[in-house]
Design a protein around this motif. Structure first.
Motif, short mmCIF file in Angstrom:
data_model
loop_
_atom_site.label_atom_id
_atom_site.label_comp_id
_atom_site.label_asym_id
_atom_site.label_seq_id
_atom_site.Cartn_x
_atom_site.Cartn_y
_atom_site.Cartn_z
N PRO A 25 0.82 -1.21 0.00
CA PRO A 25 0.00 0.00 0.00
C PRO A 25 0.86 1.27 0.00
N LEU A 26 2.05 1.19 0.58
CA LEU A 26 3.00 2.31 0.53
C LEU A 26 4.26 1.83 -0.17
N TYR A 58 2.06 11.32 -2.31
CA TYR A 58 3.14 10.75 -1.49
C TYR A 58 3.26 11.51 -0.18
N SER A 59 3.99 10.88 0.73
CA SER A 59 4.28 11.46 2.04
C SER A 59 5.78 11.37 2.29
N ASP A 60 6.29 12.29 3.10
CA ASP A 60 7.70 12.19 3.48
C ASP A 60 7.85 12.23 5.01
N LYS A 61 6.77 11.91 5.72
CA LYS A 61 6.79 11.95 7.18
C LYS A 61 7.62 10.83 7.79
N ALA A 62 7.81 9.74 7.10
CA ALA A 62 8.56 8.60 7.64
C ALA A 62 10.06 8.78 7.42
N LYS A 69 -0.30 3.55 -2.99
CA LYS A 69 -0.67 2.82 -4.20
C LYS A 69 -2.01 3.28 -4.76
N GLU A 70 -3.00 3.42 -3.90
CA GLU A 70 -4.33 3.80 -4.39
C GLU A 70 -4.32 5.19 -5.01
#
Length: 145
Positions: A25-26, A58-62, A69-70
């Motif tokens: 999913p990510l 997208y995210s960059d928090k991690a 994906k969705e």
């Protein structure tokens, strides 16, 4: 006896990928690139030109860029619809351009609605006028010799 429903190849491949774990999913930039069948460089370029939007795709928090994906699926199908619409618009604008060019060429040569309006009141030496004169100066039509 149990009934078996047929599934498409795409559904089978997605199921297989989910079981194997290759589609998550990510996804990282590299995984997203592989999923979209693009190069990682192209994906990074789409981030830079804001085709992919932070907080949407997208995210960059991690601590690293992770794509949902969705959201990529949604982007992919919206992109297909937009490019199809653009292609239709380009074809339409090409047709419009040809019609406009043809119409303008007709007006230049004195044809068409505007050309007919401009012809009214203009005496042409090669055609008879209202009173039958060819050049507009004589009361009697000219005879061919």
């Amino acid at each position: 006896m149990a009934q078996i429903d047929l599934i498409t190849k795409e559904d089978f491949d997605e199921l297989k990928a989910l079981i194997i774990g290759t589609v998550r999913p990510l996804m990282t930039v590299e995984e997203a690139a592989e999923y979209l069948r693009l190069s990682p460089h192209t994906v990074r370029h789409k981030i830079a030109d804001q085709t992919f939007i932070l907080g949407v795709h997208y995210s960059d928090k991690a601590g690293k860029i992770l794509f949902a994906k969705e959201r990529l699926d949604t982007w992919l199908w919206e992109e297909s619809k937009e490019s199809n619409n653009v292609s239709i618009q380009k074809k339409q604008s090409g047709v419009d351009r040809l019609i406009r060019q043809w119409s303008e060429s007709q007006e230049i040569h004195g044809f068409g609605v505007d050309g007919e309006q401009r012809q009214k009141g203009r005496k042409r030496p090669d055609s008879p006028t209202k009173n039958g004169n060819y050049d507009g100066t004589s009361d009697t039509p000219k005879r061919a010799s």
